[in-house]
Design an enzyme around this catalytic site. Structure first.
Site, PDB file in Angstrom:
ATOM      1  N   SER A 156       0.802  -1.225   0.000  1.00 19.52           N
ATOM      2  CA  SER A 156       0.000   0.000   0.000  1.00 19.52           C
ATOM      3  C   SER A 156       0.834   1.273   0.000  1.00 19.52           C
ATOM      4  O   SER A 156       0.406   2.293  -0.547  1.00 19.52           O
ATOM      5  CB  SER A 156      -0.968   0.005   1.186  1.00 19.52           C
TER       6      SER A 156
ATOM      7  N   HIS B 231       1.147   4.804   4.267  1.00 24.29           N
ATOM      8  CA  HIS B 231       0.297   5.433   3.255  1.00 24.29           C
ATOM      9  C   HIS B 231       0.691   6.894   3.038  1.00 24.29           C
ATOM     10  O   HIS B 231       0.853   7.344   1.903  1.00 24.29           O
ATOM     11  CB  HIS B 231      -1.170   5.360   3.677  1.00 24.29           C
TER      12      HIS B 231
END
Length: 276
Positions: free
Chosen positions: A201, A254
């Protein structure tokens, strides 16, 4: 009138015709067996068409071509065309690095289900104290996924964004984005929560930031991400901080990945948007 090319998929041929129409170039599409031939009326525009065609063939399913079809109101080719399997579509949009990462990530996930998470993380997790010289660990944590939803979500975005980057800018550029974002996002997450984490991610958010900002700064370029998708990505990021989703999320990875992608896109487009 001059023949430009014959494509085996008339739907893609129509997408290119529609895109060139938005560039004030008229192409005529003619059925020829199971193919679609493209013919150019104004031969003085041939070099422009060939240049655009070369980029199109690297990434024919880029959203900008579908957008051109909507803009021109032409979605039906009127030609019978062969259907492509999901696997063919997958391979058509992705380059060798995109596909290789997907295959390796799936293999690692299967291995984790067979031998257990701990045994695989012993070799691939982000480096703990005393493991810093095991250089692969700074990147291999991106291959670790802990649920089916986790891996499907990340690989979908990796393919959707990484494929066009590799097709348009080359394998080298995608490799640099992936390595830098894996390194930085992994370091950020380890600083916040220790080394027990994994997932692609951080790299995915880097690609989101890169493709979106590059599209904003180069509207006539061949990479873009709809603002609605970017808004969704940011909402997902914020939701992770409020534990709305009821799952453990690598929020620092992230954010770090997104910043890396934005900075790299800004750097790559700076000289083009600010000529000396």
């Amino acid at each position: 009138m001059i023949r430009v090319i014959a494509l085996s998929n008339p739907r893609l041929a129509q997408a290119f015709v529609d895109y060139m129409r938005t560039q004030q170039v008229h192409l005529d599409m003619r059925p020829q067996g199971h193919e679609a031939e493209l013919w150019l009326e104004d031969e003085t525009q041939l070099s422009k068409v060939q240049e655009a065609l070369e980029i199109f063939l690297r990434d024919p399913t880029n959203p900008r071509y579908l957008a051109a079809s909507w803009q021109t109101g032409s979605m039906d080719t009127g030609i019978q065309y062969q259907r492509y399997s999901y696997l063919q579509t997958l391979k058509q949009k992705a380059g060798p690095l995109t596909l290789s990462v997907m295959v390796v990530t799936i293999a690692v996930f299967i291995l984790m289900q067979i031998s257990g998470y701990e045994s695989v993380m012993t070799w691939l997790a982000f480096p703990a104290e005393g493991q810093q010289l095991q250089l692969w660990r700074w990147f291999s944590h991106a291959l670790l996924h802990f649920s089916l939803l986790h891996i499907l979500f990340n690989l979908m975005w990796w393919w959707y964004l990484g494929g066009p980057v590799e097709k348009v800018l080359g394998t080298g550029k995608l490799l640099v984005i992936a390595l830098v974002s894996a390194l930085v996002s992994g370091w950020a997450q380890s600083w916040c929560s220790g080394t027990y984490f994994g997932g692609l991610s951080g790299v995915v958010y880097a690609l989101m930031g890169y493709v979106w900002l590059r599209g904003e700064r180069e509207p006539d370029g061949y990479l873009s991400m709809p603002r609605s998708l970017m808004a969704f990505a940011l909402l997902w990021l914020v939701a992770g901080y409020f534990d709305i989703l009821g799952m453990s999320i690598a929020n620092a990875a992230h954010v770090a990945g997104l910043i890396v992608g934005l900075l790299m896109a800004f750097w790559d487009t700076y000289n083009k948007t600010n000529p000396r």
